[in-house]
Design an enzyme around this catalytic site. Structure first.
Site, PDB file in Angstrom:
ATOM      1  N   LYS A   1       0.881  -0.864   0.021  1.00 58.61           N
ATOM      2  CA  LYS A   1       0.166  -0.018  -0.394  1.00 58.61           C
ATOM      3  C   LYS A   1       1.259   1.044  -0.201  1.00 58.61           C
ATOM      4  CE  LYS A   1      -2.907   3.240   3.064  1.00 58.61           C
ATOM      5  NZ  LYS A   1      -4.030   3.077   4.048  1.00 58.61           N
TER       6      LYS A   1
ATOM      7  N   ALA B   1      -9.424   4.473   3.208  1.00 59.09           N
ATOM      8  CA  ALA B   1      -9.919   6.133   4.307  1.00 59.09           C
ATOM      9  C   ALA B   1     -11.464   6.876   4.303  1.00 59.09           C
ATOM     10  CB  ALA B   1      -8.704   6.945   3.761  1.00 59.09           C
TER      11      ALA B   1
ATOM     12  N   THR C   1     -10.187   2.539  11.419  1.00 53.20           N
ATOM     13  CA  THR C   1     -10.638   2.884  13.202  1.00 53.20           C
ATOM     14  C   THR C   1     -12.296   2.575  13.160  1.00 53.20           C
ATOM     15  OG1 THR C   1      -8.706   4.689  11.765  1.00 53.20           O
ATOM     16  CG2 THR C   1     -11.539   5.494  13.457  1.00 53.20           C
TER      17      THR C   1
END
Lengths: 255, 68
Positions: free
Chosen positions: A97, A184, A207
């Site tokens: 990545k 994201a 997250t």
């Protein structure tokens, strides 16, 4: 679920996950397993000279799980190339990545340096998944530069704001010859489903799973939403209309 | 002789083998997912046992950690 192909690998799951921000390695492993993810990101750090190095990598020894090292922490193409080579040596994978975000406040990616690094790393045999702005022009350039997928952002890393780049993601998905992985900012399963309904090939979530009160359960919720979104996309979504269109007959049967 | 490990100055014996550096600096030798570079050149793991360190070498040792 239909199979996703990126470079030499096939994935049954279209949910990629990260390993950051979990309270414990055990919790991380449980959540990843519950999510059904077959590709997880890991970062690099300098080893602790006092021997306080954690054994997180042992917890990722899950059947069918592949590692995707990232280049987080680098500021330019030169550093990214070096980090990629270190990652390949440390983890025995040429998957990467590629992320270059010098700005610590918003962690927004540097497209110019990313493109430069992509050209070099592709020549060196890396399978590159670059993390970038939802920039349709840059995505096409990365295709030419030898990327194996593109990973445009929904919103800044860790913000949970969802797909604020939605209209540009649509253009990227329409134009791309490579798999599009929305990365994201995906903060809830509904965001993930939305990305999949747009036609994204996969999403990357970290997250939102890691900081949930119950990461294992949230991993499962994301698994279901990604599957639902993909199936909905393949089924053909109904058109959005400004005016009502009756689903029931409008005959006046009471008078 | 003096070497620099992850920017930390260290005094070690002359002609130290890279493979013998880990215990010398208190790093668990069974640590997994590690890569080493000397003076910004990566040294492949199979060469750790035959690489002799030199005065003022700058050694970078990295490992995998959690990240998104």
């Amino acid at each position: 679920m239909d199979i996703l192909r990126i470079a030499d690998k096939e994935f049954k799951s279209r949910l990629f996950t990260g390993t950051g921000k979990f309270n414990s390695n055990e919790m991380m492993a449980e959540a990843i397993q519950a999510s059904g993810s077959e590709l997880v990101t890991v970062a690099l750090k300098r080893v602790d000279m006092k021997g306080n190095n954690d054994d997180m990598i042992d917890h990722l020894n899950i059947p069918g799980l592949n590692l995707l090292p990232n280049t987080s922490g680098v500021r330019n193409a030169k550093e990214a190339i070096f980090a990629a080579q270190l990652a390949r040596e440390a983890l025995g994978t040429n998957w990467l990545k590629l992320e270059i975000h010098p700005d610590p406040k918003y962690l927004l990616p540097d497209g110019e340096e990313t493109l430069k690094a992509c050209y070099e790393l592709a020549k060196d045999g890396f399978v590159i998944l670059p993390y970038i702005h939802a920039d349709p022009v840059l995505c096409k350039k990365l295709e030419d530069a030898g990327a194996s997928a593109v990973m445009p952002l929904g919103s800044p890393i860790g913000t949970n704001q969802g797909l604020i780049t939605r209209d540009f993601l649509k253009i990227i998905i329409e134009q791309s010859n490579l798999p599009v992985v929305v990365d994201a900012g995906i903060g809830s399963p509904s965001h993930a489903a939305e990305a999949m309904e747009l036609g994204a090939d996969a999403v990357l979530v970290n997250t939102a799973i890691a900081v949930a009160k119950n990461p294992k359960q949230m991993g499962r919720a994301f698994k279901m939403s990604v599957e639902a979104g993909r199936i909905a996309y393949l089924s053909g979504l109904a058109k959005v209309s400004a005016y009502a269109e009756a689903s029931s007959p409008l005959t006046s049967f009471l008078s | 002789m003096v070497i620099y490990v992850n920017d930390e100055k260290r005094t070690v014996e002359e002609n130290l083998l890279l493979s013998n550096l880990f215990p010398e600096i208190g790093i668990n030798s069974t640590i997994k997912g590690v890569a080493v570079a000397i003076n910004e050149r990566i040294v492949m793991q199979k060469k750790w046992k035959s690489t002799i360190l030199s005065e003022n070498d700058k050694i970078l040792i990295i490992s995998a950690t959690k990240g998104g």
